[in-house]
Structures are given as C-alpha cells and as structure tokens.
Design an enzyme around this catalytic site. Structure first.
Site, PDB file in Angstrom:
ATOM      1  N   LYS A 169       0.805  -1.293   0.170  1.00 20.33           N
ATOM      2  CA  LYS A 169       0.100  -0.264  -0.132  1.00 20.33           C
ATOM      3  C   LYS A 169       0.290   1.439   0.274  1.00 20.33           C
ATOM      4  CE  LYS A 169      -1.594   2.582   3.123  1.00 20.33           C
ATOM      5  NZ  LYS A 169      -1.640   3.910   3.222  1.00 20.33           N
ATOM      6  N   CYS A 276      14.450  10.613   5.184  1.00 20.94           N
ATOM      7  CA  CYS A 276      14.006  10.654   6.131  1.00 20.94           C
ATOM      8  C   CYS A 276      15.965  10.561   7.014  1.00 20.94           C
ATOM      9  CB  CYS A 276      14.136   8.889   6.073  1.00 20.94           C
ATOM     10  SG  CYS A 276      14.796   8.273   5.453  1.00 20.94           S
ATOM     11  N   GLU A 374      11.974  16.546  13.201  1.00 18.42           N
ATOM     12  CA  GLU A 374      12.316  16.250  12.115  1.00 18.42           C
ATOM     13  C   GLU A 374      11.567  17.457  12.153  1.00 18.42           C
ATOM     14  OE1 GLU A 374      10.959  12.426  10.453  1.00 18.42           O
ATOM     15  OE2 GLU A 374      12.627  12.653   9.156  1.00 18.42           O
TER      16      GLU A 374
HETATM   17  P1  NAD Z   1       3.779   8.301   7.586  1.00 20.61           P
HETATM   18  O1  NAD Z   1       4.076   8.006   8.678  1.00 20.61           O
HETATM   19  O2  NAD Z   1       2.118   9.277   8.026  1.00 20.61           O
HETATM   20  O3  NAD Z   1       2.727   7.214   6.197  1.00 20.61           O
HETATM   21  C1  NAD Z   1       3.661   6.212   6.375  1.00 20.61           C
HETATM   22  C2  NAD Z   1       2.455   4.897   5.368  1.00 20.61           C
HETATM   23  O4  NAD Z   1       2.171   5.158   6.362  1.00 20.61           O
HETATM   24  C3  NAD Z   1       1.531   5.869   4.594  1.00 20.61           C
HETATM   25  O5  NAD Z   1       1.081   4.816   3.317  1.00 20.61           O
HETATM   26  C4  NAD Z   1      -0.092   5.759   5.979  1.00 20.61           C
HETATM   27  O6  NAD Z   1      -1.593   5.754   4.609  1.00 20.61           O
HETATM   28  C5  NAD Z   1      -0.007   4.956   6.409  1.00 20.61           C
HETATM   29  N1  NAD Z   1       0.346   4.516   7.889  1.00 20.61           N
HETATM   30  C6  NAD Z   1      -0.657   6.085   8.063  1.00 20.61           C
HETATM   31  N2  NAD Z   1      -1.561   5.955   9.180  1.00 20.61           N
HETATM   32  C7  NAD Z   1      -1.088   4.527   9.523  1.00 20.61           C
HETATM   33  C8  NAD Z   1      -1.640   3.195  10.721  1.00 20.61           C
HETATM   34  N3  NAD Z   1      -2.370   3.535  11.697  1.00 20.61           N
HETATM   35  N4  NAD Z   1      -1.062   2.024  10.019  1.00 20.61           N
HETATM   36  C9  NAD Z   1      -0.375   1.371   9.148  1.00 20.61           C
HETATM   37  N5  NAD Z   1      -0.210   2.340   8.477  1.00 20.61           N
HETATM   38  C10 NAD Z   1      -0.829   3.850   8.986  1.00 20.61           C
HETATM   39  O7  NAD Z   1       5.000   9.033   6.881  1.00 20.61           O
HETATM   40  P2  NAD Z   1       4.688   9.768   5.600  1.00 20.61           P
HETATM   41  O8  NAD Z   1       4.316  11.397   6.748  1.00 20.61           O
HETATM   42  O9  NAD Z   1       4.265   9.229   4.816  1.00 20.61           O
HETATM   43  O10 NAD Z   1       6.521   9.848   5.147  1.00 20.61           O
HETATM   44  C11 NAD Z   1       7.463  10.750   6.311  1.00 20.61           C
HETATM   45  C12 NAD Z   1       7.897   9.810   7.116  1.00 20.61           C
HETATM   46  O11 NAD Z   1       9.080   8.921   6.774  1.00 20.61           O
HETATM   47  C13 NAD Z   1       9.518  10.609   8.119  1.00 20.61           C
HETATM   48  O12 NAD Z   1       9.527  10.431   9.492  1.00 20.61           O
HETATM   49  C14 NAD Z   1      10.438  10.767   7.068  1.00 20.61           C
HETATM   50  O13 NAD Z   1      11.833  10.214   7.940  1.00 20.61           O
HETATM   51  C15 NAD Z   1      10.122   8.642   6.893  1.00 20.61           C
HETATM   52  N6  NAD Z   1      10.695   8.103   6.282  1.00 20.61           N
HETATM   53  C16 NAD Z   1      11.390   6.914   6.618  1.00 20.61           C
HETATM   54  C17 NAD Z   1      12.099   6.677   5.749  1.00 20.61           C
HETATM   55  C18 NAD Z   1      13.438   5.158   6.415  1.00 20.61           C
HETATM   56  O14 NAD Z   1      13.954   4.238   5.570  1.00 20.61           O
HETATM   57  N7  NAD Z   1      13.925   4.862   7.831  1.00 20.61           N
HETATM   58  C19 NAD Z   1      12.353   6.657   4.551  1.00 20.61           C
HETATM   59  C20 NAD Z   1      11.631   8.102   3.927  1.00 20.61           C
HETATM   60  C21 NAD Z   1      10.819   8.045   4.947  1.00 20.61           C
END
Ligand code: NAD
Length: 483
Positions: A169, A276, A374
């Site tokens: 997803k 990230c 962040e």
């Molecule tokens: P997010 O956590 O808001 O969403 C990520 C995904 O999770 C989306 O697909 C969202 O629909 C889904 N989601 C939301 N609530 C959920 C739940 N309760 N259960 C399961 N899935 C759920 O993150 P974002 O805002 O899309 O992305 C930015 C963040 O991602 C930043 O903190 C960034 O640092 C991090 N990130 C980390 C890495 C890494 O490899 N460590 C890489 C890229 C981004």
C-alpha cells in the site's frame, strides 16, 4: 482529471466504487482520481497472496531472480511515463524523478546479487545443525510519500526474492506511480504474488491487524511506526520499521569549506529536505562557522525552486499541505527564538502550491523545535560547537538514531568520532544514500530491523534450525547409586 488507475489484486486490474483526489503539490490542485480500496478488496488480495505463496516459495531463487530482473527491465522501459507521473504527484524535479526510478533499479539489481544461503552451523561429535531461511508468507508493505518508487521497489524485491508474496500500500498522497508498478507486475509474476492497493491510513491499519499477513515492512514516521507495532502485536506479526531521523552532520575545523559546502547543502536540501536520512542538524566548528554558513547561503541563492517540469529547477515544493503547514509552523516558532538568525529563506514563496524557500538558520541551539524535531522540509538549522566530543554528545542526545556523519580532512579522526554516533549508518565525509548490499535502519526510535544486504533479507525470513544431535550414551550408573 486523470482517471483509470487500478489496484492489482490476484493478477488483475480492479477499480473501487469510491475514489480520492490526488493533488499536484506544485499547484495545490487535484489532477487525478485514485481508487480507494475497501476492506473486502484487502481480504481478497490477502487471500490471493496466501494462495499463491506455496507455489511461489517452491520456485528456485534463480527463477525468482529472473522474474524480478525482467520486471525491473519492464519498469526501466516505462521510466519516462512513471517519472512524469512521479513529478506530478510528488513534486520533485523531473530529472530527479528519473533518477529515483534508476536508483530503485540499481537497488533491485543489488538485492538480486545478495546471497542468503542456508548454513551448516556445526557438523561434529555433537551432531549436525543446519540453519535454513524460510519465507514468512505474506508481507504487508506500507510506504510514505517522499520517495515512493525508491521505497516500493526494494520491498517488492526483498519480499519476493526470499520466497514471500506481497500486499503493498503506497501513501494516499503519492499512490499513482506505485499502482503503475502493479500494472507492470501483473505481466511478470503469477497471480497473487504481487498485490498493490491504494487506500488511506485506515487501510494501513487494516493491514497491520490482518490475520492473513505475516509481517509488516513499514516505512514512515515514528508516530505511525508505534501504531503499527502496537497493532501488529495482536497477531504477533513480525515488523520492520524504517522510521524518521533527525540526522546530525558534524563538521570539524579542518575541512575545506568550499569543497564540503555543496555536499552538505544537497544532503540537506535534496528532495526539498524530505529524506529520512537528510542532514537535519548541521553542527559546525566555531572556527569555520561563519565561512561555512556564507558558503551555504551562496549556494541557496543560485538554486532554482519551482515546478518540477520547469527547466533548471532543482528544488520542488513540499509534498503536501499538512507537511507544508508543519514546516511553516516550525519556522514561525524559530522566528520567535531570541538571538536566532534566518540567513536566507524563512517564508513560503508567493505562488500557488506548497513552496517554501530554502532556509538556513544560524545561532540556534538544542531546546528549540527546529533542532529537536524532524522538520522534513527545506529548512536547515546550523549549530555552533567548539569541542568535537561535546558535538557528539549533543548529536546523540535525541530519541532518533537513523544516520549521521563526521567531516574532517583527517579521516582517522573523523572515523573515531563517527564510531561514537548512536545511529544505524555513520558516514565519514559523506551523508545520504542507501547501498543495496549495506544493511540500513535505525537505532532508538528511528526503527526496528534492517532492510538491504543479507541482514535485510533475513528480516524477510524465519530461521529454522534443522538439528540431528548426537547424544553420547550416559555412563553406566555405579552400583547402589540413587537413580
Ligand atoms: P506516515 O507515517 O504518515 O505514513 C506512512 C504510511 O503509513 C502511509 O502509507 C500511511 O497511509 C500509512 N499509515 C498511516 N497511519 C497508519 C496506521 N495507523 N497503520 C498503518 N499504516 C498507516 O509517514 P509520511 O508522512 O508518509 O512519511 C514521512 C516520514 O517517513 C518521515 O518521518 C520520514 O523520516 C519517514 N521515512 C523514513 C524512511 C526510512 O527508511 N527510515 C524513509 C523515508 C521516509
């Protein structure tokens, strides 16, 4: 309004009765409709993935490698089309969108070159023990909006290569390019092996609760990662969590300022700071502080910010309104801090879309939101230090632990300091990037588990110890001894 995008369920394209709008962050306007998958569609996708699993796991690693390689070539052939859509839904410059696809293919090739073989732990007088890597079953993969293709491809590759099937997803902010990957996957894998469905946050939660999913590979924010882990506990699913970072780069007083400034700048502002492992706290020795700040500001002044399709644009918008508002809120808080100087940027650009001028903030310290949280946007706090050990201590004084770097012309000194960073990746005179043979992940609240490398593949498998112990006969009991 673009339409006609489909989920991939059991090898077929499928729409949904409901749909949601996908916004172009460069205009703030909706440009496409995306089907919004239901729980019933998830159930069917999971059932298809379960049904496909036994036959898929029995294929040889070589067969799986060949199919994944062919899939990668088909993605490569559609690079221009995917890149155009990626720029529209994500906002990044078109050339960067193409590079994201190319890098995802380099990572795919790297994963397919990684070996994960069964091993004989011992074969001696005590017996023979073999460790076998057994696929987990159905992987539920959930991705964020910053680099959708770069994160989806390795999850597909690692899951399938190790003999699992997948239900993936993407983020509802950037779902369309990932749905295209599903379209391509239909031509390359048996039905049910790859299922890709677009949905909102609830859909993600349904996945984490689902009895038919064996592991969640999640990339996203720390806050959501905690929810994923709590929800996965109900079925004791395995989890890999790749979460946020607040990476520090520590620049010592002996660097060549002109040479390092562009590297530091792009490790902070690439993808509009939405990476990230971007530099989010820049610690600079007081001796070179003013010179390095000036060099960074000079670079910011030459960079064209704009819509990803405009010629020469290097920095696009922030990807969505929520993130844009959050970064502006952090900037407002920063401006209220006494003594802090905004060296450049500091505001939204006066145009439609979610544009924020690249912002460099000086004379700021820990204890402010910009340094402690962040930001995930084009804003960089530059923090002064006089003692390298103190800089390391301050860099480590956080709940994050994704990556970090130390910069010096004395590599040995930089290495000694880098080894003290409490992070999953510690770079020396470099910052940013994932290599497919190097395990990547975070310490502390930046995550659990690793992706990439043999360690990453192990997280997509269960270990089975096949053991034939040789138990020496007990010595005969002495006459009269108690049993
Ligand atoms: P997010 O956590 O808001 O969403 C990520 C995904 O999770 C989306 O697909 C969202 O629909 C889904 N989601 C939301 N609530 C959920 C739940 N309760 N259960 C399961 N899935 C759920 O993150 P974002 O805002 O899309 O992305 C930015 C963040 O991602 C930043 O903190 C960034 O640092 C991090 N990130 C980390 C890495 C890494 O490899 N460590 C890489 C890229 C981004």
């Amino acid at each position: 309004m673009r339409q006609g995008f489909t989920h991939t369920i059991a090898g077929k394209g499928e729409g949904s009765a409901a749909s949601f709008e996908v916004i172009n962050p460069a205009t703030g306007e909706a440009f496409a409709l995306c089907p919004d998958a239901t729980r019933e569609q998830l159930d069917r996708a999971v059932a298809a993935a379960r049904q496909a699993f036994p036959a898929w796991r029995r294929t040889t690693q070589e067969q799986r490698r060949e199919m994944l390689r062919a899939f990668g070539e088909a993605v490569r052939a559609r690079t221009d089309e995917i890149a155009e859509l990626l720029t529209r839904e994500q906002g990044k410059p078109l050339q960067r969108a193409k590079e994201e696809i190319q890098r995802s293919l380099v990572n795919l090739a790297g994963i397919l070159a990684t070996k994960l073989e069964n091993e004989v732990l011992r074969d001696d007088a005590r017996g023979r023990v073999e460790l076998q890597h057994h696929p987990l079953g159905v992987i539920g993969a959930i991705t964020p909006w910053n680099v959708p293709i770069l994160l989806a491809m390795p999850k597909i590759a690692q899951a399938l290569y190790t003999g699992n099937t997948i239900v993936l997803k993407p983020s509802p902010y950037t779902p369309l390019t990932t749905l295209l990957l599903g379209e391509i996957a239909r031509e390359h894998f048996p039905p049910g092996v790859v299922n890709i469905l677009a949905g909102g946050n609830d859909f993600g939660r349904w996945m984490t609760e689902h009895l038919g999913i064996d592991k969640i590979s999640f990339t996203g924010s720390v806050a959501t990662g905690k929810r994923v882990m709590a929800s996965a506990a109900g079925t004791l699913k395995r989890v890999t969590l790749e979460l946020g970072g607040n990476d520090a780069a520590i620049v010592l007083d002996d660097v060549d300022v002109k040479a390092v400034a562009p590297k530091l700048f792009w490790a902070s502002f690439g993808n509009s700071g939405q990476i990230c492992q971007a530099i989010k706290r820049l610690y600079v020795h007081e001796k070179i502080y003013d010179e390095l700040c000036a060099a960074l500001v000079a670079i910011a002044g030459t960079v064209k910010v704009g819509e990803g399709f405009e010629e020469g644009v290097l920095i696009g918008p922030v990807q969505n309104k929520m993130q844009y508002d959050r970064v502006l809120e952090l900037l407002a808080d920063t401006k209220r801090q006494p003594g802090v100087r905004i060296l450049c940027g500091g505001d939204a650009l006066p145009r439609p879309g979610y544009f924020i001028a690249p912002t460099i903030v000086a004379d700021i310290r820990e204890g402010t939101r910009l340094v402690d949280e962040e930001p995930f946007g084009p804003v960089l706090p530059v923090i002064r230090f006089s003692d390298a050990d103190d800089a390391i201590r301050r860099a480590n004084d956080t709940r994050f632990g994704l990556a970090g770097s130390v910069w010096s012309s004395d590599e040995a000194r930089a290495k000694t300091l880098a080894e003290q960073l409490e992070v999953g990746t510690a770079w020396i005179n470099h910052h940013l990037g994932v290599e497919p043979d190097v395990p990547f992940g975070g310490f502390k609240e930046s995550g659990i588990g690793r992706e990439y490398g043999a360690d990453g593949l192990k997280h997509y498998s269960e270990i089975r110890a096949v053991s034939r112990p040789i138990i020496p006969p007990r010595p005969a009991a002495a006459p009269g001894a108690k049993p």
